[in-house]
Design an enzyme around this catalytic site. Structure first.
Site, PDB file in Angstrom:
ATOM      1  N   ASP A 178       0.813  -1.215   0.000  1.00 33.71           N
ATOM      2  CA  ASP A 178       0.000   0.000   0.000  1.00 33.71           C
ATOM      3  C   ASP A 178       0.845   1.264   0.000  1.00 33.71           C
ATOM      4  OD1 ASP A 178       0.992  -0.411   2.523  1.00 33.71           O
ATOM      5  OD2 ASP A 178      -0.826   0.192   3.572  1.00 33.71           O
ATOM      6  N   ASP A 194       7.106  -5.687  14.061  1.00 36.76           N
ATOM      7  CA  ASP A 194       7.635  -4.322  14.065  1.00 36.76           C
ATOM      8  C   ASP A 194       7.761  -3.770  15.482  1.00 36.76           C
ATOM      9  OD1 ASP A 194       4.871  -4.482  14.138  1.00 36.76           O
ATOM     10  OD2 ASP A 194       4.538  -2.594  13.089  1.00 36.76           O
TER      11      ASP A 194
END
Length: 377
Positions: free
Chosen positions: A180, A258
């Site tokens: 994205d 993350d």
């Protein structure tokens, strides 16, 4: 006598005719010899010399140019995809801006098994390499984590995709983007310029093209090429080396990869990140040696402690930043840090005891403000 002369003329004629035919044959032979060698020379012209391969063992093609020039680094782009057919927008930008397919091969790793997305990726043919994560099954998790099933699958996908890049395809580095993200025109320029810095400075962990505070009104747009070191892992378009993956792979988390990267136990040397990337910057023409740790730390400390001191509480009570700055904003707690960030309009970016603009020993108490409208750079 006449018969003798006639016979002699016939003999001379035959001899002259034979010589003429031999001359034609010789000329034809010489022409064919020259033509054959010319074709052979053209065929061999672009081939590497004997003993030199067109691609090195580390995935680096020979550089066109003068003999003895070092090979240019191959920096592949790994696109993490799943079920977004809009991956086309990301791929279109990558293909539009990449300077060389050989130096920047695009690898799309797809999870989820989504047929429509696979069709979009496949439509690019040889312009990209399409990898399919083979295990799309659900992952067994504890009951309270069932709602986080997607985060477990993402971590599994990253682990598999990075192993493909470094172990199967044998690349030495990779830039990771998700499906994205649309890259800027100087995306490749940025990573090519910082690749030698990352390789030469063992105190750098990775390079990111993302800045939580890289927005209009938050930074000095007059310095779009200014880069920072940070203790916070930005992610979202980042480059790592094979050596770092060898360190991370054995302990790769089952989920929330993350956030795991931002934990103090994992957070190694600081990444490099951009200040703002709103226009094309010729990074490869810039001297980026200022990012090397020793010189960077000295200048950073000098700039911070040479700036006028302002406390967050003063700003909360109606104080204003007067002058051009930069200013040193001091906070006393995690809450006051977040309050100060909201006051200036920046991103708090607080995660795992790290803030989005943290660097070095200033992490706990102080942040640098670059100007009256430029918060906490």
């Amino acid at each position: 006598m006449k018969k003798v002369l006639s016979s002699l003329r016939s003999l001379l004629w035959c001899h002259w005719a034979m010589v003429r035919k031999k001359g034609v044959v010789i000329l034809c032979g010489a022409f064919l010899f020259v033509a054959w060698n010319a074709l052979l020379l053209l065929f061999l012209w672009g081939r590497p010399p004997i003993g030199r391969l067109g691609r090195g063992a580390a995935g680096e093609p020979e550089q066109a140019g003068h003999p003895g020039d070092p090979p240019q680094a191959v920096i592949p782009i790994l696109v993490i995809a799943c079920d977004r057919v809009t991956v086309r927008r990301s791929l279109d930008k990558l293909i539009q801006y990449r300077p060389s397919p050989e130096l920047h091969p695009i690898i799309v790793s797809q999870d989820c098994g989504h047929a429509d997305t696979a069709k979009v990726i496949g439509s690019y043919g040889a312009q990209v390499t399409h990898l399919r994560q083979p295990d799309v099954s659900d992952i067994r998790v504890r009951p309270e984590h069932r709602k986080f099933q997607g985060y477990y699958k993402i971590a599994r996908h990253y682990h598999w995709a990075l192993n493909q890049v470094f172990t199967v395809l044998s690349y030495d580095t990779v830039v990771i983007v998700e499906d994205d993200l649309e890259v800027a025109p100087d995306f490749f320029e940025y990573f090519r310029a910082l690749y030698p810095i990352l390789r030469s400075d063992p105190t750098l962990w990775c390079v990111s093209a993302w800045n939580d505070n890289g927005r209009d009104g938050l930074v000095d747009v007059g310095q779009p090429g200014l880069l920072y070191r940070t203790d916070f892992f930005p992610g979202l378009g980042w480059m790592l080396l094979r050596d770092l993956w060898a360190e991370l792979e054995p302990k790769w988390p089952a989920a929330f990869w993350d956030d795991w990267m931002r934990q103090p136990d994992q957070r190694g040397p600081p990444p490099a990140r951009p200040r703002l990337n709103s226009e094309f910057v010729p990074f490869t023409r810039l001297d980026l040696s200022y990012l090397l740790r020793d010189g960077y730390d000295r200048r950073f400390q000098s700039q911070v402690y040479g700036a006028p001191l302002v406390k967050v509480e003063e700003l909360q009570q109606g104080g204003v930043l007067k002058g051009e700055g930069p200013f040193r904003v001091q906070y006393s707690s995690r809450d006051s840090f977040k309050t100060g960030r909201r006051f200036h309009g920046g991103s708090s970016g607080a995660s795992a005891n790290a803030a989005g603009a943290d660097y070095g020993r200033l992490r706990s108490r102080e942040r640098l403000v670059a100007g009256p409208t430029v918060p906490l750079t």
